[in-house]
Design a protein around this motif. Sequence first.
Motif: not given
Length: 696
Positions: A67-79
Amino acid sequence: MFPLPKLWFAALVLALLAFAAAVSPAHAQDGAIPAEARFGDENISVELRADGLPTAGEEWLLALRFTPDPNSNEEWHGYWSNPGDAGQGMQLRLNLPDGWEMGEPLYPVPERFVQQLVDTELMNHIYKGAYTVLVPIRVSGAVDNTTREPITGFVEYLACTDKVCVPQDAVLRESQGGDFARWRAEIAPLLDAEASFAVEGTNLRLAIPLPAEVSLSDPHIFIENTQLVQYSVAQNFRRDGDMVSVEITLSDWVEEGQPADGVKGILSFGNGAGVRFEASEGQVALTGERIVTSSAPQTPPLWTLILGALVGGLILNIMPCVFPILSLKAISLARAGESEAKARSEGLAYTVGVVLACVGLGAVMLLLRAGGEQVGWAFQLQSPGVVIVLLVLASVITANFAGVFELPSISITRGGEPASAFATGLLAAFAATPCTGPFMAAALGAALLLPVPQALLLFAMLGLGLALPFLLIGFVPALRRMLPKPGAWMERFRRIMAIPMGLTALALIWLTARLGGQGFALFALVVVFGLIVALLVVGRLQRAGKMAWPAFGLIAAPFVIFGAFALPASFAAPVTNLTEESIHSPQAYSAQALAEARANGQPVFLWFTADWCVTCKVNESVAIEREATREAFEAAGVVTMVGDWTQRDEAITMFLSEQGAAGVPLYLWYESGAEAEQLPQVLTPDLLKERAERAR
């Protein structure tokens, strides 16, 4: 953290991560689990969930919920397990009881993430938002869930945005709960029918059984085997009933004989759904309707392609490679003024001959490509046998023009007869194929991608353009009145036109030597000599009013039989080296050589040529092989590279197709860090010199 554009630094970090992965295998189920994480999972958190309690002898499912950090300003992705050109797949270790086994992790259908760097394009296989990887566990022995310790483990993975990547890891501990029904539905199911794969030259081909009612809006193949294919290159899909076939460019790192253990992957339907497949080696042919994907080269509207093919065929009438057959048309055009009915019938017959020849050649080319052959426009001139036939034909026409003999009924110089005009049209189209001119290249390149009916329509329009001048003269009296009146001058003109046809025959002799060696060309000359001697005897008998053609058969037969045995036995394709023949000392084309040349930051000039392409040779003489061009290239630091398409070369054919070209010549200019710029197919003397000066 590291910024992705600094590719060398990214590669270093990923290499270190890969080393760490090699030290700690991905699916180890024993060994010490670290007591704490080194990097943490603050950007993409992970939990280990269990689907109920394990039962002896049955399969038990665990789930890794990312689960990506919902409070982050960045859009994180996995592989995905195969991350693509960059990134890193998940590395998982679990502490399992003795006898328990962990199966292969099961993934949802990934997404494509394409990023354009300075001089290359990368494609990664990623997951945006929350995603779940299921891990099947094979449970053996007795299980006491009242005293059993929860499963623990350790996972390492990568979290990235479009700018930065950071390593993540976490200590895992089994907990109950989770939406396993939904998570199972998100996993790509395994096809119950086996797929097939085949390696054809530099391409991997797959045939995947899929019911025809399953919609493919934007298909893509995610290959699980690492370093097997080039991820960012467009994939060529076709569908024939319940079978989907795809052609994917192999990686430059693939060794001969790979993949020996089969091919695995996911066929994405384009709407978030897909299926897993396992392919074993077999026969694969690209058949059926082409499926246009978002990553495939986009073809222009059909009406523009039709117009391009028509105009391109019209321009072929003044291209250098077509000039030798203009003599055939000139004589027929002059005779066409004798009557309106004859002019129209001859114009129609000539047009039918040209169009049929173009459509026939196009159909054969499409059929060969569907069967796995990498061929392009003018493919027949890469065959020594076809060149021998053309050599014989050109020699016979030369003798006919020179007045050595007369052909009965279908003489290509006889005016007012549909059979003569039809034969002339067939020959005109066949001889015009070594050239691709302005407007024509885009149309023929698109024809390789379009459905068969539309592709054949483009070939027909090309033929119509080539025949259009003759057709207009046949139906427009004002144009016919502009032609010289028939008379005795026509016989003299016919004999003069034997000169360009004779030069064509000489050029074909030279091409025969380039394709099959000097011995091969010598034996071809012996056959031609025998046929000319036979035609001389025919001419003498014709002028004496005697039966001539039986004598031709008696004299020509021994030479033809000799050729049938001697030519195949003497064929030995010589090794031609255009890099030594050119004043530029260019590199020989290969995908790897081009990538390396572009990576050094210098301009690159890449040209594709063939010995049978007259336009290519004219361009080389006029614009490329000039001292002024060489000096300008040296001053600007231009890297030169040449691809020789005289003989069939699947790598070159594939590259031409990727550039939207169906044949040669093709001239590409690469500025530092920029994509290819296609130069005109007819080069002016100073074009390359001026281009190098601008780059400097």
